[in-house]
Design an enzyme around this catalytic site. Structure first.
Site, short mmCIF file in Angstrom:
data_model
loop_
_atom_site.label_atom_id
_atom_site.label_comp_id
_atom_site.label_asym_id
_atom_site.label_seq_id
_atom_site.Cartn_x
_atom_site.Cartn_y
_atom_site.Cartn_z
N PRO A 24 -8.98 -9.41 0.71
CA PRO A 24 -8.12 -9.16 -0.30
C PRO A 24 -7.07 -8.15 0.40
O PRO A 24 -7.36 -7.09 0.84
CB PRO A 24 -8.61 -8.63 -1.46
CG PRO A 24 -10.22 -8.79 -1.22
CD PRO A 24 -10.53 -8.93 0.21
N ALA A 63 -6.10 -7.91 -4.58
CA ALA A 63 -6.54 -7.12 -5.98
C ALA A 63 -5.66 -7.91 -6.94
O ALA A 63 -4.42 -7.44 -7.04
CB ALA A 63 -6.50 -5.78 -5.80
N GLN A 105 -10.20 -11.20 -6.24
CA GLN A 105 -10.69 -9.73 -6.33
C GLN A 105 -10.17 -9.55 -7.59
O GLN A 105 -8.92 -9.44 -7.80
CB GLN A 105 -10.26 -9.01 -5.22
CG GLN A 105 -10.73 -7.50 -5.41
CD GLN A 105 -10.45 -6.62 -4.06
OE1 GLN A 105 -9.17 -6.12 -4.26
NE2 GLN A 105 -11.41 -6.37 -3.43
N TYR A 187 -9.87 3.53 -6.23
CA TYR A 187 -9.15 2.76 -7.42
C TYR A 187 -10.31 3.05 -8.71
O TYR A 187 -11.36 3.62 -8.49
CB TYR A 187 -9.06 1.33 -7.39
CG TYR A 187 -7.77 1.13 -6.14
CD1 TYR A 187 -6.49 1.79 -6.28
CD2 TYR A 187 -8.02 0.50 -4.93
CE1 TYR A 187 -5.63 1.59 -5.47
CE2 TYR A 187 -7.14 0.60 -3.77
CZ TYR A 187 -5.90 0.78 -4.07
OH TYR A 187 -4.91 0.88 -3.20
N LEU A 307 -11.27 -3.44 11.38
CA LEU A 307 -10.87 -3.75 12.75
C LEU A 307 -11.91 -4.54 13.32
O LEU A 307 -12.19 -4.24 14.43
CB LEU A 307 -10.88 -2.09 13.37
CG LEU A 307 -9.76 -1.22 13.15
CD1 LEU A 307 -9.73 -0.06 13.80
CD2 LEU A 307 -8.32 -2.02 13.09
N GLY A 329 -8.82 -8.58 7.75
CA GLY A 329 -7.60 -8.44 7.24
C GLY A 329 -6.47 -8.45 7.79
O GLY A 329 -5.86 -9.68 8.04
N ARG A 330 -5.83 -7.30 8.40
CA ARG A 330 -4.82 -7.56 9.32
C ARG A 330 -4.69 -8.63 10.40
O ARG A 330 -3.71 -8.99 10.73
CB ARG A 330 -4.32 -6.06 9.86
CG ARG A 330 -3.87 -5.16 8.94
CD ARG A 330 -3.69 -3.69 9.27
NE ARG A 330 -5.05 -3.30 9.27
CZ ARG A 330 -5.34 -1.63 9.51
NH1 ARG A 330 -4.48 -0.99 10.06
NH2 ARG A 330 -6.69 -1.29 9.74
#
Length: 360
Positions: A24, A63, A105, A187, A307, A329-330
Site C-alpha cells: 500500500p 491506506a 489496507q 499511525y 528495498l 513499493g517504490r
C-alpha cells in the site's frame, strides 16, 4: 525449473497467483473535502490497473481511512461512506478481471494525521487547509513541528474497532478479497502498541497486554465482519529502532502469536515510524530478517518489505523460506510491469491480459 516467486499461494480459500505483491502506497490524490472527499478518481484507477496488467499477484490499495479524521492527509482515500465504496469497487473489479487479487489496507492516521502531501513539504495542515486536530493514545507529538495530539478517552477508543469493522464490510461489498489492518509506522494502532507513543495508565496503556488491546479488538471486529473464507493481514513495524524506549522485535514475535490466535492470516513486516531518535540502518532487504524471524518462531505466514528491487533478490527471499511473499513499493512505482519482467528474467510465467500475450 520451479521458480518460487511465481508459485501460487493459498490463504484460507483464496489463491493468489504469485508471490509478487504490491505494498500500500498513498497517492494523496483524492479531493480533500465536499461530496467527493476520500473518493478514488481516474488517477487511482489508472495507477492500480497498470500494476494489475503488469502481472502483480496481489495489490493492496493504499491506506484507506475508516473515518474522516483517520486520513493521513486531507487528500487520502476513505471508506467511511458508500460513495467511496462504490468508486473503489471499480478498481477491485478491474483487478480481479485481469488476474490480480484485490486487497485494501484499512487505517487511521492517529497522531500523524492531518499532514501535507509529501511534495508540498512535511508537517501538519491546519483548518484553513482542510486539516483537523489529530488524536492519539497520549499527548505525545510525532515530531517537534507536529501538534500535540488530543488524548483519546476510553470511550472514544472503544468506538474505533466498530469503525474498522464497518469499513471491512464496505470493502467486501466493493469486491475486495484481502483486508489489511494498518498497525505500522506510528499511525494510530502502531502508536498504541509502542511505549514510546503510548504513556497511558488505563486499560489501553502500560503493560504489553494493555498496549495491544486496541489492535486485537480491531482484528476481532474485522474478523467478525469479514468472511471466514477470506484472509486478514496485519501490517506491523517490527521495531521502532528506539533503544530501550519503543516496540521491539521480541514484542513483534510475541504479538504475532496473538494475532494468529485472533484470526490474522499473514503479517506484513515493516519497521520504524513512531518518531524519536531512531537510527535505522537502511539497505537492500534490511527488514527481511524481521519477517524471517516471525515466520521461523511463530509459523505465521509473512510478507517481506523494504528495498526489495531485483528479481533474483526477491526469488531468494521466497525460495529460502524467509518470507512467503514480497511486497514491493517504490520499485512498482518505477516499473508497473516489474512482475512480468521478473518472470522473464527468472524463466517463469506470470499472468498478463490477453492483448499483451504476444509480449510474454
Amino acid at each position: 525449473m520451479s521458480v518460487a516467486l511465481f508459485e501460487p499461494y493459498t490463504l484460507r480459500s483464496l489463491t493468489i497467483p504469485n508471490r509478487v505483491w504490491m505494498a500500500p502506497m498513498d497517492q494523496y490524490s483524492a479531493e480533500p473535502s465536499g461530496p467527493d472527499a476520500g473518493v478514488p478518481n481516474d488517477w487511482h484507477f489508472a495507477h492500480y490497473a497498470a500494476r494489475a496488467t503488469g502481472g502483480t499477484g496481489l495489490i493492496l490499495v493504499e491506506a484507506t481511512a475508516v473515518s474522516p479524521e483517520g486520513r493521513i492527509s486531507p487528500a487520502d482515500l476513505g471508506i467511511w461512506n458508500d460513495t467511496q465504496a462504490r468508486a473503489l469497487s471499480r478498481i477491485a473489479r478491474f483487478l480481479k478481471e485481469h488476474g490480480t487479487v484485490p486487497g485494501i489496507q484499512l487505517g487511521h492516521g492517529g497522531r500523524k494525521a492531518s499532514t501535507k502531501r509529501p511534495w508540498e513539504g512535511r508537517g501538519p495542515v491546519g483548518p484553513g487547509e482542510h486539516g483537523w486536530q489529530p488524536v492519539g493514545p497520549s499527548p505525545v507529538p510525532f515530531a517537534e513541528d507536529h501538534p500535540v495530539p488530543t488524548e483519546l478517552t476510553a470511550e472514544q477508543i472503544a468506538e474505533i474497532p466498530g469503525q474498522f469493522a464497518e469499513a471491512a464490510r464496505r470493502a467486501r461489498g466493493a469486491g475486495f478479497e484481502v483486508v489489511e489492518v494498518h498497525g505500522a509506522h506510528g499511525y494510530l494502532i502502531s502508536s498504541f502498541l509502542s511505549p514510546y507513543a503510548n504513556r497511558r495508565t488505563d486499560a489501553y496503556g502500560g503493560s504489553f497486554e494493555n498496549r495491544t488491546r486496541l489492535a486485537l479488538d480491531v482484528v476481532d471486529a474485522i474478523r467478525g465482519a469479514w468472511p471466514e473464507e477470506l484472509p486478514v493481514f496485519f501490517k506491523i513495524s517490527a521495531t521502532d529502532w528506539l533503544e530501550d524506549a519503543g516496540w521491539t522485535a521480541d514484542d513483534t514475535v510475541r504479538f504475532a502469536r496473538l494475532l494468529r490466535e485472533h484470526g490474522v492470516d499473514l503479517l506484513d513486516v515493516s519497521s520504524g515510524g513512531n518518531g524519536g531518535p531512531a537510527d535505522i540502518p537502511v539497505g537492500p532487504g534490511y527488514q527481511v530478517p524481521f519477517a524471517a524471524r516471525v515466520k521461523a518462531e511463530t509459523g505465521l505466514p509473512v510478507a517481506a518489505v523494504g528495498l526489495i528491487t531485483e528479481s533474483g533478490q526477491a526469488e531468494k527471499i521466497v525460495a529460502n523460506g524467509e518470507a512467503d511473499a514480497v511486497l514491493l513499493g517504490r520499485e512498482l512505482l518505477r516499473d508497473a510491469s516489474w512482475a512480468r519482467r521478473a518472470a522473464r528474467e527468472l524463466g517463469a510465467v506470470t499472468h498478463a491480459p490477453v492483448p499483451y500475450a504476444w509480449a510474454i
